[in-house]
Motif scaffolding. Sequence first.
Motif, PDB file in Angstrom:
ATOM      1  N   VAL A   1      -5.624  -2.830  -9.060  1.00 49.69           N
ATOM      2  CA  VAL A   1      -7.047  -3.082  -8.838  1.00 49.69           C
ATOM      3  C   VAL A   1      -7.795  -1.780  -9.101  1.00 49.69           C
ATOM      4  O   VAL A   1      -7.551  -0.763  -8.435  1.00 49.69           O
ATOM      5  CB  VAL A   1      -7.306  -3.564  -7.393  1.00 49.69           C
ATOM      6  N   ALA A   2      -8.687  -1.817 -10.084  1.00 51.71           N
ATOM      7  CA  ALA A   2      -9.434  -0.612 -10.476  1.00 51.71           C
ATOM      8  C   ALA A   2     -10.768  -0.555  -9.729  1.00 51.71           C
ATOM      9  O   ALA A   2     -11.569  -1.487  -9.799  1.00 51.71           O
ATOM     10  CB  ALA A   2      -9.670  -0.606 -11.982  1.00 51.71           C
ATOM     11  N   PHE A   3     -10.989   0.534  -9.020  1.00 51.23           N
ATOM     12  CA  PHE A   3     -12.247   0.774  -8.326  1.00 51.23           C
ATOM     13  C   PHE A   3     -12.469   2.284  -8.329  1.00 51.23           C
ATOM     14  O   PHE A   3     -11.523   3.062  -8.557  1.00 51.23           O
ATOM     15  CB  PHE A   3     -12.205   0.221  -6.896  1.00 51.23           C
ATOM     16  N   PRO A   4     -13.682   2.752  -8.112  1.00 52.35           N
ATOM     17  CA  PRO A   4     -13.913   4.201  -8.100  1.00 52.35           C
ATOM     18  C   PRO A   4     -13.001   4.902  -7.093  1.00 52.35           C
ATOM     19  O   PRO A   4     -12.954   4.532  -5.922  1.00 52.35           O
ATOM     20  CB  PRO A   4     -15.391   4.310  -7.687  1.00 52.35           C
TER      21      PRO A   4
ATOM     22  N   VAL B   1     -14.315  -0.847  -1.713  1.00 49.12           N
ATOM     23  CA  VAL B   1     -15.347  -0.600  -2.719  1.00 49.12           C
ATOM     24  C   VAL B   1     -15.049   0.678  -3.487  1.00 49.12           C
ATOM     25  O   VAL B   1     -15.148   0.732  -4.712  1.00 49.12           O
ATOM     26  CB  VAL B   1     -16.738  -0.525  -2.074  1.00 49.12           C
ATOM     27  N   ARG B   2     -14.654   1.721  -2.763  1.00 47.93           N
ATOM     28  CA  ARG B   2     -14.300   2.981  -3.424  1.00 47.93           C
ATOM     29  C   ARG B   2     -13.544   3.878  -2.449  1.00 47.93           C
ATOM     30  O   ARG B   2     -13.628   3.725  -1.230  1.00 47.93           O
ATOM     31  CB  ARG B   2     -15.539   3.708  -3.946  1.00 47.93           C
ATOM     32  N   ALA B   3     -12.781   4.810  -3.037  1.00 49.47           N
ATOM     33  CA  ALA B   3     -12.126   5.874  -2.272  1.00 49.47           C
ATOM     34  C   ALA B   3     -12.803   7.183  -2.638  1.00 49.47           C
ATOM     35  O   ALA B   3     -13.136   7.414  -3.808  1.00 49.47           O
ATOM     36  CB  ALA B   3     -10.640   5.929  -2.601  1.00 49.47           C
ATOM     37  N   GLU B   4     -12.997   8.035  -1.668  1.00 50.48           N
ATOM     38  CA  GLU B   4     -13.713   9.291  -1.887  1.00 50.48           C
ATOM     39  C   GLU B   4     -12.908  10.461  -1.334  1.00 50.48           C
ATOM     40  O   GLU B   4     -12.083  10.298  -0.430  1.00 50.48           O
ATOM     41  CB  GLU B   4     -15.083   9.257  -1.203  1.00 50.48           C
ATOM     42  N   GLY B   5     -13.173  11.641  -1.894  1.00 52.98           N
ATOM     43  CA  GLY B   5     -12.518  12.845  -1.403  1.00 52.98           C
ATOM     44  C   GLY B   5     -12.508  13.939  -2.447  1.00 52.98           C
ATOM     45  O   GLY B   5     -12.718  13.680  -3.636  1.00 52.98           O
ATOM     46  N   ASP B   6     -12.275  15.160  -2.001  1.00 53.17           N
ATOM     47  CA  ASP B   6     -12.222  16.322  -2.880  1.00 53.17           C
ATOM     48  C   ASP B   6     -10.767  16.562  -3.292  1.00 53.17           C
ATOM     49  O   ASP B   6     -10.020  17.253  -2.610  1.00 53.17           O
ATOM     50  CB  ASP B   6     -12.782  17.549  -2.164  1.00 53.17           C
ATOM     51  N   GLY B   7     -10.340  15.944  -4.417  1.00 51.59           N
ATOM     52  CA  GLY B   7      -8.988  16.116  -4.917  1.00 51.59           C
ATOM     53  C   GLY B   7      -7.951  15.255  -4.226  1.00 51.59           C
ATOM     54  O   GLY B   7      -6.789  15.254  -4.628  1.00 51.59           O
ATOM     55  N   LYS B   8      -8.349  14.511  -3.215  1.00 47.28           N
ATOM     56  CA  LYS B   8      -7.435  13.616  -2.515  1.00 47.28           C
ATOM     57  C   LYS B   8      -8.274  12.649  -1.684  1.00 47.28           C
ATOM     58  O   LYS B   8      -9.481  12.853  -1.483  1.00 47.28           O
ATOM     59  CB  LYS B   8      -6.483  14.389  -1.604  1.00 47.28           C
ATOM     60  N   VAL B   9      -7.641  11.596  -1.199  1.00 45.00           N
ATOM     61  CA  VAL B   9      -8.374  10.637  -0.381  1.00 45.00           C
ATOM     62  C   VAL B   9      -8.746  11.260   0.963  1.00 45.00           C
ATOM     63  O   VAL B   9      -7.884  11.795   1.666  1.00 45.00           O
ATOM     64  CB  VAL B   9      -7.531   9.367  -0.143  1.00 45.00           C
ATOM     65  N   GLU B  10     -10.037  11.183   1.286  1.00 49.17           N
ATOM     66  CA  GLU B  10     -10.510  11.650   2.589  1.00 49.17           C
ATOM     67  C   GLU B  10     -11.226  10.543   3.361  1.00 49.17           C
ATOM     68  O   GLU B  10     -11.307  10.591   4.581  1.00 49.17           O
ATOM     69  CB  GLU B  10     -11.445  12.853   2.415  1.00 49.17           C
TER      70      GLU B  10
ATOM     71  N   GLY C   1      -9.695 -14.137  -5.671  1.00 51.01           N
ATOM     72  CA  GLY C   1     -11.063 -14.237  -6.154  1.00 51.01           C
ATOM     73  C   GLY C   1     -11.299 -13.394  -7.398  1.00 51.01           C
ATOM     74  O   GLY C   1     -10.746 -12.297  -7.520  1.00 51.01           O
ATOM     75  N   PRO C   2     -12.139 -13.850  -8.332  1.00 47.76           N
ATOM     76  CA  PRO C   2     -12.412 -13.078  -9.555  1.00 47.76           C
ATOM     77  C   PRO C   2     -13.093 -11.742  -9.282  1.00 47.76           C
ATOM     78  O   PRO C   2     -13.053 -10.846 -10.126  1.00 47.76           O
ATOM     79  CB  PRO C   2     -13.320 -14.018 -10.364  1.00 47.76           C
ATOM     80  N   GLY C   3     -13.699 -11.584  -8.107  1.00 44.39           N
ATOM     81  CA  GLY C   3     -14.350 -10.326  -7.783  1.00 44.39           C
ATOM     82  C   GLY C   3     -13.413  -9.138  -7.727  1.00 44.39           C
ATOM     83  O   GLY C   3     -13.852  -7.986  -7.783  1.00 44.39           O
ATOM     84  N   VAL C   4     -12.099  -9.403  -7.640  1.00 41.45           N
ATOM     85  CA  VAL C   4     -11.133  -8.307  -7.606  1.00 41.45           C
ATOM     86  C   VAL C   4     -11.162  -7.505  -8.904  1.00 41.45           C
ATOM     87  O   VAL C   4     -10.772  -6.330  -8.932  1.00 41.45           O
ATOM     88  CB  VAL C   4      -9.709  -8.844  -7.321  1.00 41.45           C
ATOM     89  N   PHE C   5     -11.649  -8.135  -9.995  1.00 41.52           N
ATOM     90  CA  PHE C   5     -11.732  -7.443 -11.280  1.00 41.52           C
ATOM     91  C   PHE C   5     -13.110  -6.830 -11.531  1.00 41.52           C
ATOM     92  O   PHE C   5     -13.370  -6.329 -12.623  1.00 41.52           O
ATOM     93  CB  PHE C   5     -11.413  -8.413 -12.421  1.00 41.52           C
ATOM     94  N   GLU C   6     -13.999  -6.866 -10.533  1.00 41.36           N
ATOM     95  CA  GLU C   6     -15.384  -6.450 -10.754  1.00 41.36           C
ATOM     96  C   GLU C   6     -15.792  -5.276  -9.878  1.00 41.36           C
ATOM     97  O   GLU C   6     -16.982  -5.073  -9.601  1.00 41.36           O
ATOM     98  CB  GLU C   6     -16.303  -7.654 -10.516  1.00 41.36           C
ATOM     99  N   LEU C   7     -14.843  -4.481  -9.445  1.00 40.08           N
ATOM    100  CA  LEU C   7     -15.126  -3.366  -8.541  1.00 40.08           C
ATOM    101  C   LEU C   7     -15.358  -2.051  -9.269  1.00 40.08           C
ATOM    102  O   LEU C   7     -15.882  -1.103  -8.693  1.00 40.08           O
ATOM    103  CB  LEU C   7     -13.962  -3.194  -7.552  1.00 40.08           C
ATOM    104  N   SER C   8     -14.970  -1.967 -10.521  1.00 37.14           N
ATOM    105  CA  SER C   8     -15.082  -0.714 -11.271  1.00 37.14           C
ATOM    106  C   SER C   8     -16.509  -0.466 -11.723  1.00 37.14           C
ATOM    107  O   SER C   8     -17.334  -1.386 -11.819  1.00 37.14           O
ATOM    108  CB  SER C   8     -14.155  -0.753 -12.491  1.00 37.14           C
ATOM    109  N   THR C   9     -16.813   0.802 -12.024  1.00 40.50           N
ATOM    110  CA  THR C   9     -18.102   1.202 -12.579  1.00 40.50           C
ATOM    111  C   THR C   9     -17.874   1.819 -13.955  1.00 40.50           C
ATOM    112  O   THR C   9     -16.732   1.977 -14.397  1.00 40.50           O
ATOM    113  CB  THR C   9     -18.792   2.229 -11.670  1.00 40.50           C
ATOM    114  N   GLU C  10     -18.954   2.181 -14.640  1.00 40.95           N
ATOM    115  CA  GLU C  10     -18.831   2.746 -15.982  1.00 40.95           C
ATOM    116  C   GLU C  10     -18.000   4.019 -15.998  1.00 40.95           C
ATOM    117  O   GLU C  10     -17.352   4.334 -16.987  1.00 40.95           O
ATOM    118  CB  GLU C  10     -20.229   3.030 -16.564  1.00 40.95           C
TER     119      GLU C  10
END
Length: 497
Positions: free
Chosen positions: A130-133, A237-246, A382-391
């Motif tokens: 699953v691709a997401f930011p 929705v997204r994972a965030e962090g400076d060089g790793k998940v925070e 659900g098809p939304g699993v393929f719609e989490l990525s951004t440009e």
Amino acid sequence: MAENNSTDPVAEPDVLVVGGGPAGISAARAAAGAGLKVVLADERPTLGGQIYKQPGPGFTVTDPAAMDRQFRYGRTLIESLDGSGVDVRLRTGVVAVEDGHAVLVTEGEPARTVSAQRMILAPGAHDRPVAFPGWTLPGVITAGGLQTLAKTQRVLPGKRVLFAGAGPVALAFPAQLAHYGANIVLALEAGPSPRAADIVKVAGAARGNSALLRDAVRYRAGLLKHRIPLRYGRIVVRAEGDGKVERVVHAAVDADWRVVPGTEQTVEVDVLCIGYGFVPSLELMRLTGCEFDYQENLGGHVVHRDGWHRTSVEGVYAAGDGAGVEGSFVAIDEGTIAGLAAAMDAGVISIEAAARSAAPARQRLARRRALSAATTRMYRVGPGVFELSTEDTVICRCEVVRQRDLAAAIESTEDINVVKAYTRAGMGPCQGKNCQRHISSLIARRHGREISDIAPATPRMPVRPVPISSIADHSIEGPGLFVAEETVLAEEKEVTP
């Protein structure tokens, strides 16, 4: 049970079974029990597959009772091969198949070609990507990956873990990981919470499924015991962090798993475990030319089979999650039926005998599938699993291709092979396992098609990364560039004082 031995002659079995998980083990046992010569090849160092994986070489289980039920059941299943006559070849990958021939590569050895009258393909499945930011940040790991670390290496990668997934996995994995000592701070289930009508349907399908339902109750009790909150209808929705998940941001979703605006929440964690189900490993089946159907809830493209698990290619059978993800118990029964089918088609048992032996497995399969049907509303993908990525999201991890890099190619074609050629997405070591489904979804959305209409990329051998020395023709040399290893060793021996 004969394990791989480099001095063994090249085998010419009656049946080659590919995959040492529950389906492969059951298929090999059934075929060998009917009197066929069977070789079972698996790329792992131990049998059991993903679900029943065992500790690797160097680890000894001194107290099996302390391990989970999956380990113990898997151990029993593996031991059922003892005395069966099945030739088990571990650390052996099947990298190509064609017209009754298979290319096997064992670690540290040159490739070998095996000729088999029949092949039972039970390659299993892998985690649904699953691709997401932020999905490429260190600390984001699939459920299968984290399970491998915990089960076979006794390693936990972080101190605060968030689990996000769907289906039975969303109950089972957090409970299992907590059993191994993981600190699961939150579990998210993308699907909806059970309703009274769902409970009634499940109760109606309980016959023959009591063990599965007891497991579900036990897993839910495990979450309560470890005080792990389980929230339904929410997705990462997204994972965030400076060089790793925070931290991880999650949000509510509708029935199609599409994010509901304004519902985002943030949790501080150092590990995000993703478990949105599994997709079949289709590479070998596609190389053989098998026909496929499409069922998203079974993993997407699934191989077409008849009632005896024969594929559209003569002499090729398919069983287990590699033919459609339905779980280990289904895989065991499908493997048994496929093994009996191979024996029946080989003429060593009669149609009547095969039917009698397969009857109990067929009855269990019907009951398992009745339970699956009862949970469809809760567990559909659900098809939304393929719609989490951004440009800006990396879609192809191997070649670091972002979604915006795919836009021009997708604009011009519906052929994923063309997109692959122009952008290199899918050309890395994973051969598209992590990105191909997502790219297919992008193509489908842009051209107003269903994802089922988008054919997968053309399969190529080898289907697994393999040392080039294993498949190279050692009789070919390029003076000044490369020479056969034997020549190098001979020259070194000559100049050694």
